[in-house]
Design a protein around this motif. Structure first.
Motif, PDB file in Angstrom:
ATOM      1  N   THR A  78       0.973  -1.276  -0.104  1.00 55.31           N
ATOM      2  CA  THR A  78       0.237  -0.008   0.089  1.00 55.31           C
ATOM      3  C   THR A  78       0.813   1.346  -0.063  1.00 55.31           C
ATOM      4  OG1 THR A  78      -2.014   1.241   1.053  1.00 55.31           O
ATOM      5  CG2 THR A  78      -0.247   0.156   2.629  1.00 55.31           C
ATOM      6  N   TRP A  90      -1.001   9.928   6.062  1.00 50.55           N
ATOM      7  CA  TRP A  90      -2.013   9.212   5.677  1.00 50.55           C
ATOM      8  C   TRP A  90      -1.346   7.694   5.194  1.00 50.55           C
ATOM      9  CZ3 TRP A  90      -2.251   7.507   0.775  1.00 50.55           C
ATOM     10  CH2 TRP A  90      -1.684   8.327  -0.352  1.00 50.55           C
ATOM     11  N   GLN A  92      -3.100   3.912   2.880  1.00 54.26           N
ATOM     12  CA  GLN A  92      -4.315   3.495   2.328  1.00 54.26           C
ATOM     13  C   GLN A  92      -4.373   1.938   3.212  1.00 54.26           C
ATOM     14  OE1 GLN A  92      -2.888   3.047  -1.540  1.00 54.26           O
ATOM     15  NE2 GLN A  92      -3.718   5.143  -2.231  1.00 54.26           N
ATOM     16  N   ALA A  96      -7.371   2.494   8.035  1.00 51.04           N
ATOM     17  CA  ALA A  96      -6.417   3.050   7.955  1.00 51.04           C
ATOM     18  C   ALA A  96      -6.485   4.653   8.057  1.00 51.04           C
ATOM     19  CB  ALA A  96      -6.007   3.316   6.344  1.00 51.04           C
ATOM     20  N   SER A  98      -6.907   7.737   6.213  1.00 48.46           N
ATOM     21  CA  SER A  98      -6.835   7.743   4.806  1.00 48.46           C
ATOM     22  C   SER A  98      -6.572   9.110   4.408  1.00 48.46           C
ATOM     23  CB  SER A  98      -8.440   7.732   4.408  1.00 48.46           C
ATOM     24  OG  SER A  98      -9.135   8.326   5.069  1.00 48.46           O
ATOM     25  N   GLU A  99      -6.228   9.298   3.144  1.00 49.36           N
ATOM     26  CA  GLU A  99      -5.912  10.554   2.428  1.00 49.36           C
ATOM     27  C   GLU A  99      -6.955  11.558   2.491  1.00 49.36           C
ATOM     28  OE1 GLU A  99      -4.222  12.000  -1.929  1.00 49.36           O
ATOM     29  OE2 GLU A  99      -4.976   9.939  -1.862  1.00 49.36           O
ATOM     30  N   SER A 100      -8.161  11.221   2.567  1.00 48.02           N
ATOM     31  CA  SER A 100      -9.236  12.416   2.693  1.00 48.02           C
ATOM     32  C   SER A 100      -9.491  12.898   4.227  1.00 48.02           C
ATOM     33  CB  SER A 100     -10.611  11.724   1.970  1.00 48.02           C
ATOM     34  OG  SER A 100     -10.828  10.520   3.018  1.00 48.02           O
ATOM     35  N   SER A 102      -6.681  12.817   6.838  1.00 50.01           N
ATOM     36  CA  SER A 102      -5.441  12.311   7.046  1.00 50.01           C
ATOM     37  C   SER A 102      -5.252  13.006   8.596  1.00 50.01           C
ATOM     38  CB  SER A 102      -4.316  13.351   6.294  1.00 50.01           C
ATOM     39  OG  SER A 102      -4.640  14.663   6.247  1.00 50.01           O
TER      40      SER A 102
END
Length: 168
Positions: A78, A90, A92, A96, A98-100, A102
């Motif tokens: 990942t 962040w 994946q 996790a 996540s990126e959205s 962080s």
């Protein structure tokens, strides 16, 4: 007969020396080897910009047992990212940061710690916070869940390496 063996050994040594020299000449001129490049790019002091990482992660057996997770999960490759300018990070995955959404970055020597408060039910327990730590010296990754009852569970472990972009 001995003369031919001596000539063969001499030619073999010359060829091996030539191959060794060619390998060193064809490497980056004055640049670090791949091994030393990973070490230097993950060392403290390079706290600028964005660090893209690729990680091989798996469920930690003790955390899996503590939370009663019975599913077999294979290890996963990942992506992760540390953004020093935004003080965030962040990675994946199913469970996790996540990126959205962080988390907040804390730099502690060679360790990069990303923390995010949480409040959700999972695995039959209330998750109050989550974090992950990447050690830049070793590449070691550990994701921890903080439970509402005060317990801390290491859930995911693995190894990360910095992604280096090719020069083309």
């Amino acid at each position: 007969m001995l003369k031919f063996i001596a000539i063969g050994a001499s030619v073999g040594a010359l060829v091996m020396g030539g191959v060794w020299g060619l390998v060193h000449v064809m490497g980056e001129p004055g640049g670090p080897s791949a091994d030393s490049q990973m070490t230097t790019t993950l060392t403290p002091g390079a706290n600028k910009g964005v660090m893209d990482l690729i990680c091989e992660l798996e469920l930690d057996l003790n955390g899996q047992l503590k939370l009663g997770i019975t599913d077999k999960e294979p290890s996963r490759i990942t992506m992760a990212q540390i953004d020093f300018e935004k003080n965030s990070g962040w990675y994946q995955g199913k469970i996790a940061i996540s990126e959205s959404r962080s988390g907040t970055l804390q730099v502690m020597g060679t360790r990069l710690k990303v923390i995010r408060p949480a409040m959700f039910q999972r695995f039959g327990v209330m998750i109050a916070g989550e974090e992950f730590v990447i050690d830049r010296k070793t590449g070691r990754f550990v994701q921890t869940l903080n439970l509402s009852d005060g317990q801390t569970v290491n859930l995911i472990t693995g190894t990360c390496a910095q992604v280096t972009k090719p020069p083309f």
